[in-house]
Design a protein around this motif. Structure first.
Motif, PDB file in Angstrom:
ATOM      1  N   THR A  48     -13.442  -4.146 -12.957  1.00 20.91           N
ATOM      2  CA  THR A  48     -14.614  -3.875 -12.124  1.00 20.91           C
ATOM      3  C   THR A  48     -14.584  -4.719 -10.853  1.00 20.91           C
ATOM      4  O   THR A  48     -14.990  -4.265  -9.779  1.00 20.91           O
ATOM      5  CB  THR A  48     -15.905  -4.171 -12.909  1.00 20.91           C
ATOM      6  N   ASN A  94     -18.970  -1.446 -15.288  1.00 23.14           N
ATOM      7  CA  ASN A  94     -18.878  -1.600 -16.744  1.00 23.14           C
ATOM      8  C   ASN A  94     -17.511  -1.177 -17.288  1.00 23.14           C
ATOM      9  O   ASN A  94     -17.401  -0.596 -18.368  1.00 23.14           O
ATOM     10  CB  ASN A  94     -19.983  -0.819 -17.450  1.00 23.14           C
ATOM     11  N   ASP A 110     -17.529  -7.585 -15.488  1.00 27.87           N
ATOM     12  CA  ASP A 110     -18.682  -6.742 -15.782  1.00 27.87           C
ATOM     13  C   ASP A 110     -18.848  -6.462 -17.265  1.00 27.87           C
ATOM     14  O   ASP A 110     -19.893  -5.966 -17.683  1.00 27.87           O
ATOM     15  CB  ASP A 110     -18.538  -5.406 -15.029  1.00 27.87           C
ATOM     16  N   ARG A 128     -20.502 -11.189 -13.825  1.00 26.54           N
ATOM     17  CA  ARG A 128     -21.555 -10.834 -12.864  1.00 26.54           C
ATOM     18  C   ARG A 128     -22.945 -11.115 -13.429  1.00 26.54           C
ATOM     19  O   ARG A 128     -23.864 -11.440 -12.672  1.00 26.54           O
ATOM     20  CB  ARG A 128     -21.422  -9.375 -12.443  1.00 26.54           C
TER      21      ARG A 128
END
Length: 339
Positions: free
Chosen positions: A13, A67, A157, A180
């Motif tokens: 990600t 994700n 992520d 994150r």
């Protein structure tokens, strides 16, 4: 086909890693693209990341994945086509691509990886492999044996928890929680305790430079942001202890889910994992003393895979060069038969 280019892709990600079969060429950059208002490409990778949070209104900065899966096929295709041309002068339709993907995603999400590679890139052939297996190969685990192995990858992520035996992922869980989320925790803490609004880049820098678990040096870092009350630019010194306390709840959430997956492992494999331990990887695992904290909380051995940021792409390289391991990959036709 003898001279067909072969390379592996780890589409994270936050970052993209591309490596050729022979290990001669390696590209590591941010998974982000900057687009002008008319849709033309302004910058990709690290160049686009330099624009992020500073882009004018007529420039969009897009992260094509979320994700662990492709969220925007068009932007992902544009980004990859530019990067593959940059990567050793890749020619369209001349590459065999091996791509690491999360285990715990739907068939539709897996098909998106094939779809984007058959679009602008028009790859010669495409094969997918579960990230958990690639990480286990990187850790030099005997993935083809009937023994049980457990690998945890804490990425930007997602956190991917995989139990592997006989070349298959027996049990998997992908948490939509990673680095994150920790950045968000830190930004929230700075806003509440210091009345300072900071961006994701600044929060990430605080995490990378100051965060620790259990014990760590008492350091400070000066950051700049917008004062939440006056709306004016302001700077402040953020201490490492405040940063570290801010991330504890999210770290504990990850630990509890690792425990939950471990407790669902079949008994015959649980004995192997209890004896052998859990293998930890991913860029977030580099937070100071995080492996020791997880080991203490879980109560079984835990091994930190060497160079955790690059373990998946390193495992992919091993797969590309090993005939037996290549059998663990699958094509689009194979995916259809997995129903």
């Amino acid at each position: 086909m003898l001279f067909q280019k072969v390379c592996g892709l780890d589409l994270g990600t936050d970052t993209i890693k591309i490596r050729d079969k022979n290990g001669r060429h390696f590209l590591y950059c941010r998974n982000v693209i900057a687009l002008r208002q008319n849709g033309s490409v302004l910058a990709v990778g690290d160049g686009a990341y330099g624009i992020y949070e500073k882009n004018p209104a007529n420039v969009r900065v897009v992260w094509p994945m979320a994700n662990g899966v492709i969220a925007n096929l068009t932007e992902m295709g544009l980004l990859l086509s530019h990067l593959l041309k940059r990567f050793n002068g890749f020619l369209s339709g001349n590459a065999a691509l091996y791509i690491a993907v999360p285990s715990d995603i739907t068939q539709v999400e897996k098909r998106a990886f094939f779809q984007v590679m058959n679009g602008k890139i028009n790859a010669g052939s495409i094969r997918l492999i579960e990230k958990g297996i690639a990480d286990a190969v990187s850790a030099e685990l005997p993935v083809l044996s009937g023994r049980g192995h457990m690998v945890v990858n804490i990425g930007a992520d997602t956190t991917e928890i995989s139990v592997i035996s006989s070349g298959k992922v027996i049990l998997a869980q992908t948490l939509k929680t990673g680095g994150r989320r920790l950045d968000e925790d830190i930004a929230t803490m700075v806003r509440r305790k210091f009345n300072l609004s900071i961006g994701q880049k600044t929060a990430e820098a605080l995490k990378n430079n100051l965060a620790f678990m259990i014990n760590g040096p008492r350091l400070e870092q000066k950051v700049f942001g917008i004062h939440t009350l006056s709306g004016l630019p302001k700077s402040d010194l953020i201490p490492s202890l405040a940063v570290s306390v801010a991330i504890i709840d999210t770290v504990d959430y990850i630990v509890e889910n690792i425990k939950s997956v471990y407790n669902r492992v079949p008994p015959q494999l649980m004995k192997d994992i209890a004896r052998e331990g859990i293998y930890l990887t991913g860029g977030v695992s580099m937070i100071l003393n995080l492996p020791e904290y997880i080991r203490k909380e879980i109560g079984i051995p835990l091994h930190h895979i060497q160079d955790p940021k690059n373990s998946t792409i390193r495992g992919l390289m091993e797969v590309m060069n090993n005939r037996d391991l290549r059998k663990l990959t699958y094509s689009l036709n194979d995916l259809a038969s997995m129903r």
